[in-house]
Design a protein around this motif. Structure first.
Motif, short mmCIF file in Angstrom:
data_model
loop_
_atom_site.label_atom_id
_atom_site.label_comp_id
_atom_site.label_asym_id
_atom_site.label_seq_id
_atom_site.Cartn_x
_atom_site.Cartn_y
_atom_site.Cartn_z
N THR A 8 0.82 -1.22 0.00
CA THR A 8 0.00 0.00 0.00
C THR A 8 0.85 1.26 0.00
N ARG A 9 2.12 1.15 -0.39
CA ARG A 9 3.00 2.31 -0.40
C ARG A 9 2.64 3.22 -1.57
N LYS A 10 2.57 4.52 -1.31
CA LYS A 10 2.27 5.49 -2.36
C LYS A 10 3.51 5.76 -3.21
N SER A 11 3.30 6.16 -4.45
CA SER A 11 4.42 6.40 -5.36
C SER A 11 5.34 7.50 -4.84
N SER A 12 4.80 8.44 -4.09
CA SER A 12 5.60 9.55 -3.58
C SER A 12 6.64 9.10 -2.56
N THR A 13 6.49 7.86 -2.04
CA THR A 13 7.42 7.39 -1.00
C THR A 13 8.65 6.70 -1.58
N THR A 14 8.67 6.42 -2.87
CA THR A 14 9.84 5.80 -3.47
C THR A 14 10.80 6.87 -3.97
N GLU A 15 12.09 6.55 -3.99
CA GLU A 15 13.09 7.49 -4.48
C GLU A 15 13.26 7.41 -5.99
N LEU A 16 12.64 6.41 -6.62
CA LEU A 16 12.74 6.26 -8.07
C LEU A 16 11.85 7.29 -8.77
N PRO A 17 12.07 7.54 -10.05
CA PRO A 17 11.27 8.53 -10.78
C PRO A 17 9.79 8.16 -10.82
N THR A 18 8.95 9.11 -10.48
CA THR A 18 7.50 8.95 -10.58
C THR A 18 6.91 10.25 -11.13
N LEU A 19 5.65 10.21 -11.49
CA LEU A 19 5.02 11.35 -12.14
C LEU A 19 5.07 12.62 -11.30
N ASP A 20 4.81 12.49 -10.01
CA ASP A 20 4.82 13.69 -9.17
C ASP A 20 6.21 14.33 -9.13
N LYS A 21 7.25 13.50 -9.12
CA LYS A 21 8.62 14.03 -9.09
C LYS A 21 8.98 14.69 -10.42
N LEU A 22 8.51 14.12 -11.52
CA LEU A 22 8.77 14.71 -12.83
C LEU A 22 8.08 16.06 -12.97
N ILE A 23 6.84 16.13 -12.52
CA ILE A 23 6.10 17.40 -12.61
C ILE A 23 6.73 18.45 -11.70
#
Length: 374
Positions: free
Chosen positions: A156-171
């Motif tokens: 149930t981990r949200k994408s914002s909790t990973t250090e890998l590239p995700t959409l929120d980090k790109l934006i």
């Protein structure tokens, strides 16, 4: 002495994961008399007590833990699975690392243009609010040390909790003041998640003036597994609810999850995946292409406006796992084979990023979980 040292390492792992010192003393006193399978079983039982409040509603996790503690054959197959996934993850991470992508994206040339007034002209710079929902927006943590000791954290981990590239980090590269809104409980319906997100957004006095992007990343687990409760129907109802609550300056991106190729590949590749995915057969049965086609027509007719628009991406219309030289790559999937791992989720986000920046007629209809360039 060697076995004693291994036991002490298990105790340290247990304490790191939330185990008490009292439980640790129990482990030290009794682990020396247990087989490897029994040690993992014992850890699972103790850890389940500690995690009971967190996992109370996670039926998937409880189901896996039960099978691990009651079915030795499944335990052996599952240990084989996570060992293979860990080996493949190390290989893929070394051969095709993803951590450089965000740094490279920061070097991209950004022209100075006026803020967008039309959803069809929206750019990453214009987006002020980001939100996501659905089972494909969460992932399983891939800590092999914990997993092999029977310590499972919920997928149930949200994408914002990973250090890998995700959409929120790109934006965020284009708008460092981006606001990320989390939905409520992951196991709520998509409509309830949409209401939770909308409620949080509407707390801002100027929410009607901010461009909002909301990703609906549903899987077959989000539907009810019935003719009238198909995931496509729930996605459409969710879009309608978002439009009702946030009709201005909202861009919705929904994944068309009409294909089961990734999970079919996983089932064919490893028995442990087949065991775990068997519970979703009913959901997969009620995921008709024709229903998705109707949903796309309705969306195209009703939700293509200048200040509220919906894009349905065909990435998961015909998806597949990637291939390594001698085997199928299972590293993009989590230990439950239903959700993605951190790397798998990052690859999906990169594919979505590439897709929404591509003209509709040129978009890929197949998401292959191989390494993809941004």
């Amino acid at each position: 002495m060697k076995r004693r040292r291994l036991i002490e390492e298990d105790v340290e792992i247990f304490e790191f994961s939330g185990g008490s010192s009292f439980a640790s003393r129990i482990l030290l006193n009794y682990f020396g008399f247990l087989s490897d399978f029994s040690r993992v079983l014992f850890l699972l039982l103790l850890f389940a007590i500690i995690q009971s409040s967190e996992c109370e509603d996670d039926l998937n996790l409880m189901r896996i833990e039960t099978k691990l503690t009651t079915d030795k054959s499944f335990y052996e197959r599952w240990m084989s699975l996570i060992t293979l996934q860990n080996s493949q993850l190390e290989e893929q991470s070394n051969d095709y690392p993803l951590d450089y992508i965000l740094e490279d994206a920061r070097k991209c040339w950004r022209p100075l243009v006026l803020p967008a007034e039309d959803a069809n002209l929206l750019r990453p710079d214009d987006i002020s609010v980001y939100a996501e929902m659905g089972h494909l927006s969460i992932y399983c943590p891939s800590n092999f040390t914990l997993l092999k000791n029977g310590i499972l954290h919920p997928c149930t981990r949200k994408s914002s909790t990973t250090e890998l590239p995700t959409l929120d980090k790109l934006i965020k590269i284009y708008n460092e003041n981006l606001t990320v809104i989390d939905s409520n409980e992951w196991n709520d319906s998509l409509i309830e998640q949409a209401r939770s997100i909308a409620s949080s957004i509407r707390e801002y006095s100027n929410y009607n003036e901010m461009w909002k992007i909301i990703f609906i990343m549903a899987s077959v687990q989000d539907g009810e597994g019935s003719e009238t409760g198909q995931v496509a129907v729930e996605v459409l109802e969710t879009i309608q609810e978002i439009h009702r609550l946030l009709p201005h300056r909202t861009f919705v991106v929904a994944l068309r999850t009409s294909g089961n190729g990734i999970w079919r590949d996983a089932s064919h590749t490893h028995q442990a995946c087949r065991d775990q995915l068997s519970v979703y057969k009913g959901h997969q049965r009620y995921n008709h292409e024709s229903v998705w086609e109707q949903v796309e027509k309705i969306v195209g007719h009703n939700f293509q406006k200048h200040n509220f628009t919906v894009e349905i991406l065909p990435l998961l219309k015909d998806p597949a796992l990637g291939n390594l030289p001698d085997e199928t790559d299972l590293s993009p999937l989590g230990y439950d084979c239903a959700h993605f791992s951190e790397r798998g989720l990052s690859l999906l986000h990169l594919a979505i990023w590439n897709s929404i920046l591509t003209r509709s007629r040129e978009r890929y209809f197949s998401f292959n979980l191989d390494f993809c360039l941004i």
